[in-house]
Design a protein around this motif. Structure first.
Motif, mmCIF file in Angstrom:
data_model
loop_
_atom_site.group_PDB
_atom_site.id
_atom_site.type_symbol
_atom_site.label_atom_id
_atom_site.label_comp_id
_atom_site.label_asym_id
_atom_site.label_seq_id
_atom_site.Cartn_x
_atom_site.Cartn_y
_atom_site.Cartn_z
ATOM 1 N N MET A 100 -26.441 -13.711 30.381
ATOM 2 C CA MET A 100 -25.376 -13.087 29.592
ATOM 3 C C MET A 100 -25.912 -12.784 28.209
ATOM 4 S SD MET A 100 -21.743 -14.866 30.294
ATOM 5 C CE MET A 100 -21.531 -15.395 28.647
ATOM 6 N N PHE A 101 -25.453 -11.699 27.639
ATOM 7 C CA PHE A 101 -25.890 -11.330 26.293
ATOM 8 C C PHE A 101 -25.467 -12.409 25.297
ATOM 9 C CE2 PHE A 101 -24.810 -9.251 22.255
ATOM 10 C CZ PHE A 101 -26.100 -8.878 21.879
ATOM 11 N N ARG A 133 -23.874 -16.744 33.414
ATOM 12 C CA ARG A 133 -22.565 -16.833 34.051
ATOM 13 C C ARG A 133 -22.751 -16.952 35.551
ATOM 14 N NH1 ARG A 133 -20.760 -11.766 36.142
ATOM 15 N NH2 ARG A 133 -22.437 -10.256 35.825
ATOM 16 N N ASN A 134 -21.714 -17.496 36.206
ATOM 17 C CA ASN A 134 -21.719 -17.630 37.660
ATOM 18 C C ASN A 134 -21.089 -16.370 38.239
ATOM 19 O OD1 ASN A 134 -21.399 -18.297 40.327
ATOM 20 N ND2 ASN A 134 -19.758 -19.813 39.948
ATOM 21 N N ALA A 189 -32.179 -22.628 30.832
ATOM 22 C CA ALA A 189 -31.343 -22.188 29.712
ATOM 23 C C ALA A 189 -31.675 -23.014 28.478
ATOM 24 C CB ALA A 189 -29.868 -22.329 30.074
ATOM 25 N N PRO A 190 -32.355 -22.411 27.498
ATOM 26 C CA PRO A 190 -32.678 -23.162 26.279
ATOM 27 C C PRO A 190 -31.418 -23.428 25.462
ATOM 28 C CG PRO A 190 -33.826 -21.033 26.374
ATOM 29 C CD PRO A 190 -32.809 -21.026 27.449
ATOM 30 N N LEU A 191 -31.385 -24.564 24.794
ATOM 31 C CA LEU A 191 -30.255 -24.896 23.920
ATOM 32 C C LEU A 191 -30.827 -25.767 22.801
ATOM 33 C CD1 LEU A 191 -27.103 -24.809 23.543
ATOM 34 C CD2 LEU A 191 -27.043 -26.946 24.825
ATOM 35 N N GLY A 192 -30.820 -25.252 21.612
ATOM 36 C CA GLY A 192 -31.461 -25.989 20.511
ATOM 37 C C GLY A 192 -32.918 -26.239 20.855
ATOM 38 N N SER A 247 -29.398 -15.257 17.796
ATOM 39 C CA SER A 247 -30.778 -14.855 18.074
ATOM 40 C C SER A 247 -31.417 -15.814 19.075
ATOM 41 C CB SER A 247 -31.575 -14.837 16.778
ATOM 42 O OG SER A 247 -31.518 -16.141 16.204
ATOM 43 N N ALA A 248 -30.635 -16.787 19.549
ATOM 44 C CA ALA A 248 -31.195 -17.774 20.481
ATOM 45 C C ALA A 248 -31.682 -17.084 21.749
ATOM 46 C CB ALA A 248 -30.115 -18.797 20.837
ATOM 47 N N PRO A 249 -32.793 -17.581 22.308
ATOM 48 C CA PRO A 249 -33.267 -16.989 23.561
ATOM 49 C C PRO A 249 -32.255 -17.267 24.672
ATOM 50 C CG PRO A 249 -34.484 -19.001 23.048
ATOM 51 C CD PRO A 249 -33.568 -18.749 21.889
#
Ligand code: ZN
Length: 875
Positions: free
Chosen positions: A800-801, A751-752, A841-844, A805-807
């Motif tokens: 942010m939480f 988050r910003n 920020a990992p995504l997929g 389970s994604a990192p």
């Protein structure tokens, strides 16, 4: 009455017979200067009529051909897109015949080391004042180039005492456009839509091919060819006493701004410059008032802080800026009183005040109005200088003499040691200072200052030199005043950014030395980049990622099809240490690459840890809401030889991006511009086509909408295809404010922390902050553990939480605990302490790289280019 008869009649009124006869002769020459309308086919300032660059050059060539004794036009070179970049020299026939003589006087007065006080007195008596006028650096501010044609015509064809004073006492240098490419882009765009509902809309791309509106913020870095031509071929040759830069502002402001400028004034500007600027500016305001021109403001809106716009004030010249209220390009508008901006800085356009004595209270506003104000401003500027020629020359000499005796508190010198992490950046910095006529010396023998040993070859810049103020403002850290609207209230917005410390921006080590010292020095013209070391017998090379130029080398190798990989962790080879991210080259021609100043080392160690590198397929998002940063991004990528493809909203929406690209870059831009783009035209009557004759029916200050094909942003479909792109393994790089778009739309586990924080709580308008970098992360390869960030209306991130389970997103660079401000202005630093400045920020299967700053800011932040380049290799 014909123009010619008018001249004859005026001429007949003058003095004795022989003089009158001479005037008649001159009058005959005057009458031959072609009028703009005879060449263009319309009157300058006519509604909906603009000359394009070809017509402007054609007009001035005809003027020069008709009056070769008083006008010389020269092509200084080509613009970025290959158009003629021209300058005119205009003066009396006598002066032009003796131009070399006056040039020599300027050269001698510019450097008091060459000229005694007695010699100077004679030069001041004999010399001519030099005024440079520059038009339409901002191409949508269309009037000044048009006005210049009319003004030159009047100056040469109307024989008035004022015009004679100007021609006799001033050498008038005119650059009719500082950006010919933009001039043509805007005029072509405007003509295409005249008479349609889109008439007067702003173009949907930046009007300088690389730097858009920033083309007047390039006056110490000189990245662009237009700034280089102007500084090398005009400014540094003639050293004008006055530079008049003609601009326009919004339609709801004063009708015209002229100096004095607002505070703050950079303390490195000689006070004499400020006093003379105030004098010349108010004399112009007086001339406008005497001519009945309403709505002229002084001491408003525009400050005198950054050298990016003010090269000449550090080079013994004044800068006069005027800003006219705009129409809609060449289309008229109607302004009501209530639409005048009552919150303008320094004055209220709706109310009379000392610095705005005669308000303009609404009505129609035409291109022709702008032209008529500018004609008075141009003439009064030149006339004040002409009438006070000797005073301007005297001050010019005095300014040089002052600079040789620096004020108390100035350092003695700056030293650039030989050992630099990025020697190419150090050489670039020194050569850039040389463009600004800074005298640079090289140590011929080792020397010691303040207990520190410097090797032979170190560079030294003494502050006592004609342009010492310029040196200081570029090398020291800026301390911008804490400038509030009222005590404890919101900040007063600076006109531009607040910092320019080049050693910080470029990651170059420089020592500021307070006290005199001795060293054996030689003056140098250019600063060579020592070639790197290379052992040609090797089959495997190691190339450290310290220098930005290493990335040029790698891009050339990848283009050859060479096998390149990167070490994922540090390596020790005997005494040699190689950081993570060191490039390993197993094939390819490296011989010519050492010229980039990078070393190709050999090693016999088997390298199992290296990750193969591929030539990235890069897309840069190009919004139809033009982003200046988009242009800068392209420019920097071209300098470092990263190939790229520009993509528009429709390309993004189309999807299947991963089959075409590995990396997509979204330059600095606000979320609404990316997501929603330009608004579509409403079908109510306010959006209707303006009438062609007479005044517009429209209520104004409603900007006409863009043509439909340029409206709408990437929308939900675009967000979805970006998500698919990243999920399939692509890398999305979001620069500065674009990262807020990525966070909001892609659910990234970050988050910003500055979202919705008001400016009185947090404010960073363009400052240099310190960051800690993880140099073992692939995005941080090649960086020092402590570096800088160019912070400009930027976000700052916290993880942010994540429920899945994604990192989550990981910080690669963070602000330290403690105030991170290094130069400029920052309010509310506690809010960003320990927060992230750069996140992965990992995504997929892919990554979103969130930059909370501008890593390639205006082609200046060499210190952080590597973070950006690493992101292009991170997939
Ligand atoms: Zn402007």
């Amino acid at each position: 009455m014909s123009e010619k008869m008018g001249i004859l009649r005026r001429v007949a009124g003058y003095g004795i017979l022989s003089c009158a006869a001479m005037q008649l002769f001159a009058g005959a020459a005057f009458s031959q200067v072609p009028s703009p309308e005879s060449v263009l086919g319309f009157h300058v300032g006519e509604d909906r009529k603009l000359a394009d660059w070809g017509q402007v050059v054609d007009y001035f060539s005809k003027v020069a051909a008709a009056s070769p004794d008083r006008v010389v036009m020269k092509e200084l070179g080509k613009s970025t897109l290959g158009k003629p970049f021209v300058a005119l020299t205009i003066s009396s026939a006598d002066n032009l015949r003796n131009l070399d003589h006056y040039l020599e006087i300027q050269r001698r007065l510019a450097d008091p080391r060459l000229t005694t006080e007695q010699e100077a007195e004679q030069f001041i008596k004999d010399g001519k004042a030099v005024v440079l006028m520059t038009c339409t650096v901002h191409s949508t501010e269309v009037a000044s180039t048009q006005t210049a044609m009319q003004f030159v015509y009047k100056l040469l064809s109307e024989d008035t005492p004022e015009h004679r004073e100007i021609l006799n006492n001033v050498i008038f240098l005119l650059i009719p456009s500082l950006n010919p490419d933009g001039q043509d882009l805007v005029v072509k765009w405007y003509r295409k839509y005249v008479g349609t509902p889109y008439e007067g809309a702003e173009p949907v791309e930046i009007y300088h091919p690389y730097v858009g509106h920033d083309d007047n913020r390039d006056w110490y870095m000189f990245t662009q060819v237009e700034s280089q031509l102007t500084v090398n071929k005009v400014q540094n040759v003639w050293h004008p006493e006055v530079v008049y830069d003609v601009h326009q502002m919004g339609p709801g402001e004063a009708r015209l701004f002229v100096p004095p400028f607002l505070d703050p004034v950079d303390p490195n500007i000689d006070p004499l410059i400020t006093s003379e600027t105030n004098w010349l500016g108010t004399s112009m305001a007086q001339a406008l008032a005497a001519d009945g021109k309403k709505g002229v403001a002084v001491n408003a809106v525009y400050d005198e802080w950054t050298p990016a716009r003010h090269y000449q004030v550090y080079h013994a010249g004044l800068r006069v800026l005027t800003e006219s209220a705009s129409a809609q390009l060449a289309s008229p508008i109607r302004v009501s009183v209530s639409q005048l901006d009552s919150h303008a800085l320094g004055y209220n356009p709706q109310q009379r005040s000392w610095n705005f004595p005669d308000p303009w209270l609404g009505g129609e506003w035409h291109l022709g109005d702008i032209v008529s104000y500018q004609l008075v401003a141009y003439e009064s500027c030149l006339l004040t200088v002409a009438r006070n020629r000797d005073a301007f020359l005297k001050s010019f000499y005095r300014l040089g003499a002052n600079a040789l005796k620096p004020p108390k508190g100035y350092p003695f010198a700056y030293i650039f040691p030989i050992e630099q992490k990025d020697p190419a950046a150090a050489a670039k910095l020194l050569n850039t200072l040389r463009i600004g006529l800074v005298e640079v010396y090289r140590a011929q023998a080792p020397f010691t200052v303040d207990g520190i040993d410097y090797a032979a070859g170190a560079y030294v810049i003494p502050i006592a030199q004609p342009y010492g103020h310029y040196v200081k403002t570029l090398l020291e850290r800026q301390h911008y005043p804490d400038d509030r609207q009222y005590p404890g209230g919101p900040p007063k917005r600076p006109y531009d950014v607040t910092a320019q410390t080049l050693p910080l921006l470029m990651g170059v080590k420089v020592a500021e030395i307070r006290n005199p010292f001795e060293a054996k020095l030689e003056k140098v013209e250019t600063i060579p980049l020592p070639p790197g070391q290379i052992s040609l017998s090797s089959k495997q090379y190691l190339l450290r990622p310290d220098s930005n130029n290493a990335y040029i080398a790698v891009n050339r190798l990848l283009k050859q099809g060479a096998e390149v990989s990167r070490l994922q962790s540090p390596l020790a080879d005997g005494k040699q240490q190689y950081p993570a991210g060191t490039f390993v080259i197993r094939s390819g021609q490296v011989r010519d690459l050492a010229a980039l100043g990078v070393d190709f080392a050999t090693t016999s160690i088997a390298l199992s840890d290296a990750k193969p590198l591929h030539s990235p397929r890069i897309a840069i998002y190009k919004s139809y809401v033009p982003s200046i940063d988009e242009g800068w991004t392209r420019w920097v990528m071209e300098q470092y030889e990263f190939p790229y493809t520009s993509v528009h909203d429709s390309d993004i929406r189309l999807g299947n991006l991963h089959s075409r690209f590995d990396v997509i870059v979204i330059p600095d831009e606000m979320e609404p511009a990316i997501f929603a783009g330009n608004r579509k035209r409403s079908t109510d009557s306010e959006g209707a086509a303006p009438s062609q004759g007479g005044g517009s029916e429209r209520a104004l200050i409603r900007q006409p909408s863009e043509p439909d094909e340029y409206t709408g942003g990437i929308g939900d479909a675009g967000v979805e295809s970006l998500r698919q792109f990243v999920s399939s393994g692509g890398t999305l790089v979001a620069l500065n404010r674009a990262s807020e778009f990525a966070i909001d739309r892609l659910n990234l586990g970050a988050r910003n922390v500055l979202q919705d924080v008001p400016p009185e709580k947090f404010y960073g308008p363009g400052s240099i902050l310190s960051i800690n970098v993880n140099a073992n992360h692939p995005l941080g390869y090649g960086m020092e553990s402590q570096s800088i960030a160019w912070f400009e209306q930027s976000p700052a991130f916290a993880p942010m939480f994540m429920q899945s389970s994604a990192p989550g997103a990981r910080a690669v660079a963070s602000y330290p605990s403690g105030n991170p401000l290094m130069a400029g202005w920052l309010l509310g630093d506690a809010l960003i302490q320990n927060q992230a400045a750069l996140m992965d920020a990992p995504l997929g299967n892919g990554h979103v790289v969130l930059f909370g700053f501008r890593p390639q800011y205006r082609g200046q932040s060499y210190a952080t280019y590597k973070l950006f380049f690493n992101s292009l290799f991170y997939f």
